[in-house]
Design a protein around this motif. Structure first.
Motif, PDB file in Angstrom:
ATOM      1  N   ALA A 153       0.677  -1.184  -0.012  1.00  0.00           N
ATOM      2  CA  ALA A 153       0.004   0.014   0.227  1.00  0.00           C
ATOM      3  C   ALA A 153       0.806   1.108   0.017  1.00  0.00           C
ATOM      4  O   ALA A 153       0.426   2.067  -0.697  1.00  0.00           O
ATOM      5  CB  ALA A 153      -0.976  -0.047   1.120  1.00  0.00           C
ATOM      6  N   PHE A 154       1.911   1.305   0.962  1.00  0.00           N
ATOM      7  CA  PHE A 154       2.770   2.420   0.951  1.00  0.00           C
ATOM      8  C   PHE A 154       3.987   2.525  -0.278  1.00  0.00           C
ATOM      9  O   PHE A 154       4.330   3.304  -0.742  1.00  0.00           O
ATOM     10  CB  PHE A 154       3.569   2.243   2.233  1.00  0.00           C
ATOM     11  CG  PHE A 154       2.635   3.142   3.143  1.00  0.00           C
ATOM     12  CD1 PHE A 154       2.382   4.295   3.272  1.00  0.00           C
ATOM     13  CD2 PHE A 154       2.173   2.202   4.315  1.00  0.00           C
ATOM     14  CE1 PHE A 154       1.702   4.871   4.464  1.00  0.00           C
ATOM     15  CE2 PHE A 154       1.356   2.644   5.244  1.00  0.00           C
ATOM     16  CZ  PHE A 154       0.840   3.935   5.069  1.00  0.00           C
ATOM     17  N   LEU A 155       4.312   1.054  -0.910  1.00  0.00           N
ATOM     18  CA  LEU A 155       5.308   1.034  -1.827  1.00  0.00           C
ATOM     19  C   LEU A 155       4.710   0.142  -3.021  1.00  0.00           C
ATOM     20  O   LEU A 155       5.448  -0.787  -3.216  1.00  0.00           O
ATOM     21  CB  LEU A 155       6.597   0.424  -1.353  1.00  0.00           C
ATOM     22  CG  LEU A 155       6.971   1.123  -0.031  1.00  0.00           C
ATOM     23  CD1 LEU A 155       8.293   0.192   0.557  1.00  0.00           C
ATOM     24  CD2 LEU A 155       7.967   2.336  -0.491  1.00  0.00           C
ATOM     25  N   PRO A 156       3.669   0.913  -3.602  1.00  0.00           N
ATOM     26  CA  PRO A 156       3.163  -0.129  -4.722  1.00  0.00           C
ATOM     27  C   PRO A 156       4.231  -0.202  -5.910  1.00  0.00           C
ATOM     28  O   PRO A 156       4.946   0.802  -6.073  1.00  0.00           O
ATOM     29  CB  PRO A 156       1.917   0.657  -5.290  1.00  0.00           C
ATOM     30  CG  PRO A 156       2.125   2.026  -4.595  1.00  0.00           C
ATOM     31  CD  PRO A 156       3.263   1.875  -3.614  1.00  0.00           C
ATOM     32  N   PRO A 157       3.998  -1.118  -6.809  1.00  0.00           N
ATOM     33  CA  PRO A 157       4.648  -1.097  -8.063  1.00  0.00           C
ATOM     34  C   PRO A 157       4.289  -0.031  -9.108  1.00  0.00           C
ATOM     35  O   PRO A 157       3.015   0.045  -9.292  1.00  0.00           O
ATOM     36  CB  PRO A 157       4.404  -2.700  -8.649  1.00  0.00           C
ATOM     37  CG  PRO A 157       3.295  -2.915  -8.013  1.00  0.00           C
ATOM     38  CD  PRO A 157       3.407  -2.451  -6.645  1.00  0.00           C
ATOM     39  N   SER A 158       5.389   0.728  -9.559  1.00  0.00           N
ATOM     40  CA  SER A 158       4.961   1.986 -10.350  1.00  0.00           C
ATOM     41  C   SER A 158       4.039   1.728 -11.474  1.00  0.00           C
ATOM     42  O   SER A 158       2.907   2.299 -11.694  1.00  0.00           O
ATOM     43  CB  SER A 158       6.316   2.549 -10.870  1.00  0.00           C
ATOM     44  OG  SER A 158       7.078   1.705 -11.558  1.00  0.00           O
ATOM     45  N   HIS A 159       4.174   0.463 -12.173  1.00  0.00           N
ATOM     46  CA  HIS A 159       3.438   0.155 -13.420  1.00  0.00           C
ATOM     47  C   HIS A 159       1.904  -0.282 -12.820  1.00  0.00           C
ATOM     48  O   HIS A 159       1.049  -0.260 -13.898  1.00  0.00           O
ATOM     49  CB  HIS A 159       4.071  -0.777 -14.354  1.00  0.00           C
ATOM     50  CG  HIS A 159       4.079  -2.141 -13.782  1.00  0.00           C
ATOM     51  ND1 HIS A 159       4.936  -2.571 -12.761  1.00  0.00           N
ATOM     52  CD2 HIS A 159       3.322  -3.048 -14.357  1.00  0.00           C
ATOM     53  CE1 HIS A 159       4.551  -3.914 -12.665  1.00  0.00           C
ATOM     54  NE2 HIS A 159       3.656  -4.157 -13.607  1.00  0.00           N
ATOM     55  N   LEU A 160       1.818  -0.405 -11.763  1.00  0.00           N
ATOM     56  CA  LEU A 160       0.548  -1.007 -11.397  1.00  0.00           C
ATOM     57  C   LEU A 160      -0.040   0.037 -10.160  1.00  0.00           C
ATOM     58  O   LEU A 160      -1.250  -0.338  -9.675  1.00  0.00           O
ATOM     59  CB  LEU A 160       0.634  -2.400 -10.443  1.00  0.00           C
ATOM     60  CG  LEU A 160       1.077  -3.487 -11.614  1.00  0.00           C
ATOM     61  CD1 LEU A 160       1.208  -4.926 -10.868  1.00  0.00           C
ATOM     62  CD2 LEU A 160       0.179  -3.859 -12.641  1.00  0.00           C
ATOM     63  N   TYR A 161       0.189   1.130 -10.282  1.00  0.00           N
ATOM     64  CA  TYR A 161       0.178   2.027  -9.219  1.00  0.00           C
ATOM     65  C   TYR A 161      -1.351   2.435  -9.186  1.00  0.00           C
ATOM     66  O   TYR A 161      -2.118   2.245  -8.136  1.00  0.00           O
ATOM     67  CB  TYR A 161       0.821   3.444  -9.136  1.00  0.00           C
ATOM     68  CG  TYR A 161       0.514   4.453  -8.175  1.00  0.00           C
ATOM     69  CD1 TYR A 161       1.065   4.194  -6.923  1.00  0.00           C
ATOM     70  CD2 TYR A 161      -0.516   5.391  -8.390  1.00  0.00           C
ATOM     71  CE1 TYR A 161       0.863   5.339  -5.969  1.00  0.00           C
ATOM     72  CE2 TYR A 161      -0.752   6.257  -7.489  1.00  0.00           C
ATOM     73  CZ  TYR A 161      -0.023   6.319  -6.215  1.00  0.00           C
ATOM     74  OH  TYR A 161      -0.577   7.017  -5.117  1.00  0.00           O
ATOM     75  N   GLU A 162      -2.061   2.606 -10.291  1.00  0.00           N
ATOM     76  CA  GLU A 162      -3.327   3.146 -10.305  1.00  0.00           C
ATOM     77  C   GLU A 162      -4.443   2.056  -9.913  1.00  0.00           C
ATOM     78  O   GLU A 162      -5.358   2.240  -9.097  1.00  0.00           O
ATOM     79  CB  GLU A 162      -3.725   3.546 -11.577  1.00  0.00           C
ATOM     80  CG  GLU A 162      -3.047   4.994 -11.768  1.00  0.00           C
ATOM     81  CD  GLU A 162      -3.825   5.661 -13.220  1.00  0.00           C
ATOM     82  OE1 GLU A 162      -4.603   5.201 -13.889  1.00  0.00           O
ATOM     83  OE2 GLU A 162      -3.094   6.806 -13.737  1.00  0.00           O
ATOM     84  N   GLN A 163      -4.121   0.895 -10.457  1.00  0.00           N
ATOM     85  CA  GLN A 163      -4.914  -0.239  -9.863  1.00  0.00           C
ATOM     86  C   GLN A 163      -4.713  -0.754  -8.521  1.00  0.00           C
ATOM     87  O   GLN A 163      -5.668  -1.139  -8.039  1.00  0.00           O
ATOM     88  CB  GLN A 163      -4.541  -1.273 -10.900  1.00  0.00           C
ATOM     89  CG  GLN A 163      -4.777  -1.415 -12.398  1.00  0.00           C
ATOM     90  CD  GLN A 163      -3.913  -2.372 -13.282  1.00  0.00           C
ATOM     91  OE1 GLN A 163      -2.956  -2.243 -13.625  1.00  0.00           O
ATOM     92  NE2 GLN A 163      -4.553  -3.373 -13.434  1.00  0.00           N
ATOM     93  N   MET A 164      -3.596  -0.878  -8.227  1.00  0.00           N
ATOM     94  CA  MET A 164      -3.185  -1.116  -6.928  1.00  0.00           C
ATOM     95  C   MET A 164      -3.961  -0.041  -5.764  1.00  0.00           C
ATOM     96  O   MET A 164      -4.383  -0.498  -4.894  1.00  0.00           O
ATOM     97  CB  MET A 164      -1.633  -0.934  -6.743  1.00  0.00           C
ATOM     98  CG  MET A 164      -1.383  -1.128  -5.136  1.00  0.00           C
ATOM     99  SD  MET A 164      -1.482  -2.938  -4.560  1.00  0.00           S
ATOM    100  CE  MET A 164      -0.856  -2.540  -2.989  1.00  0.00           C
ATOM    101  N   MET A 165      -3.720   1.249  -5.902  1.00  0.00           N
ATOM    102  CA  MET A 165      -4.513   1.932  -5.084  1.00  0.00           C
ATOM    103  C   MET A 165      -5.946   2.328  -5.184  1.00  0.00           C
ATOM    104  O   MET A 165      -6.751   2.527  -4.243  1.00  0.00           O
ATOM    105  CB  MET A 165      -3.767   3.712  -5.564  1.00  0.00           C
ATOM    106  CG  MET A 165      -2.290   3.653  -5.298  1.00  0.00           C
ATOM    107  SD  MET A 165      -1.687   2.932  -3.687  1.00  0.00           S
ATOM    108  CE  MET A 165      -2.529   4.005  -2.361  1.00  0.00           C
ATOM    109  N   GLU A 166      -6.326   1.832  -6.462  1.00  0.00           N
ATOM    110  CA  GLU A 166      -8.168   1.893  -6.293  1.00  0.00           C
ATOM    111  C   GLU A 166      -8.377   0.871  -5.407  1.00  0.00           C
ATOM    112  O   GLU A 166      -9.471   1.011  -4.487  1.00  0.00           O
ATOM    113  CB  GLU A 166      -8.382   1.548  -7.744  1.00  0.00           C
ATOM    114  CG  GLU A 166      -9.892   1.292  -7.931  1.00  0.00           C
ATOM    115  CD  GLU A 166     -10.437   1.142  -9.247  1.00  0.00           C
ATOM    116  OE1 GLU A 166     -11.647   0.800  -9.520  1.00  0.00           O
ATOM    117  OE2 GLU A 166      -9.437   0.907 -10.397  1.00  0.00           O
TER     118      GLU A 166
END
Length: 197
Positions: free
Chosen positions: A104-117
């Motif tokens: 949550a604090f260090l999400p993979p950059s290329h998946l950032y939007e999907q992860m944070m959603e």
């Protein structure tokens, strides 16, 4: 080899090393299979990662629901404090908690939007659950239940950052210092009224 065993190994790797520090080859080695065998169950690393994320969110949300619906003998003060204190232990012993916090604090950059959603949906669910629990305790507070719930989540965020970056000792130090101020801030007038009765 089952998808379940692959997910268990991947959960531990992603929890300890994050997305970028985890390879399918390492996961396969932990399971005792060839890397190519993973593709029989998952299209790739991203699909495996998101499958685990969704299961972790369900697991963590269930833990929260179970906690606040249990321990009926604890006072409001002790129940809220104990949850924070137990989080430090849970982080060290439950890969799902470590996975969610780290990613949550260090999400993979290329998946950032999907992860944070998905993370924000989880956080919104936590806020709602806390609000429902605190609503039944509203007479204990000198501020609104919404303010208590949001400030409690802010306290959780602060403690999680300390746990993630600084470790258990500094987590405990921050917990005890910030908890006393938080509790006095939401209940101080009520306590003073009781003293004057």
């Amino acid at each position: 080899m089952s998808a379940s065993n692959i997910k268990k190994a991947a959960l531990i790797q992603f929890a300890k090393n994050g997305y970028d520090g985890t390879s399918l080859a390492t996961i396969a080695k932990d399971v005792g299979i060839k890397k190519q065998s993973i593709y029989a169950h998952f299209a790739g690393k991203d699909e495996l990662y998101f499958t685990i994320l969704e299961e972790v969110i369900i697991d963590e949300k269930q833990y929260l629901q179970d906690y606040f619906s249990s321990y009926h003998t604890l006072s409001l003060h002790d129940k809220l404090f104990q949850f924070l204190s137990d989080y430090g232990k849970r982080y060290e012993t439950h890969p799902s908690t470590m996975f969610l916090l780290r990613n949550a604090f260090l999400p993979p950059s290329h998946l950032y939007e999907q992860m944070m959603e998905k993370v924000y949906q989880y956080l919104d669910g936590i806020e709602l659950l806390l609000f429902q629990y605190l609503e039944a305790q509203r007479t204990a507070f000198q501020v609104s239940v919404e303010e208590v719930a949001i400030s409690y989540i802010a306290l959780i965020d602060s403690l999680q950052i300390e746990l993630l970056y600084s470790g258990r000792d500094r987590f405990q130090r921050r917990l005890h210092a910030s908890w006393n101020i938080f509790w006095r801030g939401i209940t101080v007038q009520k306590e003073e009224e009781h003293k004057n009765e």
